[in-house]
Enzyme design. Structure first.
Site, PDB file in Angstrom:
ATOM      1  N   CYS A 107       6.640   4.953  -3.337  1.00  0.00           N
ATOM      2  CA  CYS A 107       6.306   5.920  -2.291  1.00  0.00           C
ATOM      3  C   CYS A 107       6.219   5.104  -1.021  1.00  0.00           C
ATOM      4  CB  CYS A 107       4.984   6.624  -2.564  1.00  0.00           C
ATOM      5  SG  CYS A 107       4.467   7.678  -1.183  1.00  0.00           S
ATOM      6  N   CYS A 110       3.038   6.359   1.437  1.00  0.00           N
ATOM      7  CA  CYS A 110       1.635   6.207   1.022  1.00  0.00           C
ATOM      8  C   CYS A 110       1.573   5.820  -0.444  1.00  0.00           C
ATOM      9  CB  CYS A 110       0.795   7.432   1.338  1.00  0.00           C
ATOM     10  SG  CYS A 110       1.470   9.010   0.771  1.00  0.00           S
ATOM     11  N   SER A 111       1.240   6.758  -1.312  1.00  0.00           N
ATOM     12  CA  SER A 111       1.008   6.366  -2.697  1.00  0.00           C
ATOM     13  C   SER A 111       1.270   7.524  -3.655  1.00  0.00           C
ATOM     14  CB  SER A 111      -0.432   5.891  -2.848  1.00  0.00           C
ATOM     15  OG  SER A 111      -1.306   6.854  -2.269  1.00  0.00           O
ATOM     16  N   CYS A 112       2.223   8.404  -3.308  1.00  0.00           N
ATOM     17  CA  CYS A 112       2.526   9.532  -4.188  1.00  0.00           C
ATOM     18  C   CYS A 112       2.996   9.013  -5.537  1.00  0.00           C
ATOM     19  CB  CYS A 112       3.599  10.418  -3.560  1.00  0.00           C
ATOM     20  SG  CYS A 112       3.024  11.214  -2.060  1.00  0.00           S
TER      21      CYS A 112
END
Lengths: 202, 112
Positions: A107, A110-112
């Site tokens: 991602c 961000c941090s999906c």
């Protein structure tokens, strides 16, 4: 000055630890947040959600080609049928590794991450360097993480978003055709479903 | 810490096991749990939060390496949550600042 003054300088009101405690307490006092619900949510993410959910799906796909086709064609439908907790929150696509094609997930913003199938992401997945570098130089990053791919293998990098989360379906290790679902699921590591390693040999 | 050191640090020894701790400190789990509770009770959506998380992460990445603190994902998370609370008028930033200062001023041994 009191004798306790020197203790005061240790803590910064801007530290995330202090901010978190302050905001939780205020939200609880206002009746917006319920501490026992927070406890239950943390417990669920620490203990109930995790890569074992994704690993069972992968193992099933190894055993049944019909299941594999369904999973690749419409993962959301399969997750709904399998009654996987939290899956309704995210649209998931499964990308199969095969000879000549290796998939890896990131991602970049961000941090999906597919929480319902893998739990919360590991630290390295959230790190600025992985997010930037795996797009720019995927082979190099993968080789640093212990996965060497031959030059002919195409590397496909999938950038997750709020709309779509990805799960890699790793290749079944050779010589494991006789194993059952649980034994196969043990070979499927979290990292192999992100695409930074292969499934383990037994 | 240089960019190169950051690169070395987390990619040469990535955790490879499934059983890694999800949170490294209790405050990280509280920050996550509070956010999840607010989403579950409909105060805002994960997408609303994600937009602010991207901004917080980008702010760290755009800061000169000599000026910024070492990378910490949950520091960005808390910053995004504060912004979310302020934007949604759930919690005023002045009120939060006041409480945080009060907590930071507690003498040791009186912080529970």
């Amino acid at each position: 000055m009191s004798s306790g003054t020197d203790h005061h300088q240790q803590i910064d009101s801007r530290s995330p630890e202090v901010r978190t405690e302050a905001l939780e307490d205020l939200l609880v006092e206002k009746g917006i947040v319920d501490r026992s619900r927070v406890d239950a949510l943390i417990d669920r993410f620490e203990n109930d959600l995790g890569p074992m959910v994704g690993a069972r799906l992968v193992a099933k796909a190894w055993i049944s080609s019909e299941f594999r086709e369904r999973l690749l064609a419409d993962a959301d439908e399969v997750l709904a049928t399998e009654d996987i907790q939290g899956a309704e929150m995210e649209h998931i696509e499964v990308k199969a590794n095969e000879p000549g094609v290796h998939n890896v997930v990131v991602c970049t913003l961000c941090s999906c991450y597919p929480w319902a199938l893998l739990g919360l992401p590991p630290n390295w997945y959230k790190s600025p360097e992985y997010r930037a570098r795996v797009v720019r130089e995927p082979r190099k990053v993968l080789s640093e993480m212990g996965l060497s791919l031959d030059a002919e293998t195409e590397v496909r990098v999938w950038d997750s978003s709020s709309e779509t989360r990805f799960l890699v379906l790793p290749e079944q290790p050779e010589g494991t055709g006789h194993l059952g679902l649980e034994e196969l699921a043990h070979l499927v590591t979290r990292d192999s479903m992100i695409g930074v390693t292969k499934a383990q040999a037994p | 810490m240089t960019e190169a050191e950051i690169l070395e640090g987390s990619l040469t020894a990535p955790p490879r096991l499934n059983g890694e701790l999800v949170f490294e400190a209790p405050w990280q789990s509280r920050a996550f749990g509070v956010t999840a509770d607010l989403v579950e009770s409909g105060c805002f959506s994960w997408e609303d939060f994600r937009i602010r998380l991207i901004v917080a992460i980008d702010a760290w990445e755009s800061t000169d390496v000599t000026e910024r603190q070492s990378w910490d994902y949950y520091t960005c998370w808390v910053s995004a949550l504060e912004q979310m609370l302020s934007d949604s008028t759930l919690l005023d930033s002045t009120e939060l600042d006041g409480r945080a200062v009060a907590y930071a001023d507690r003498p040791h041994g009186h912080d529970h």
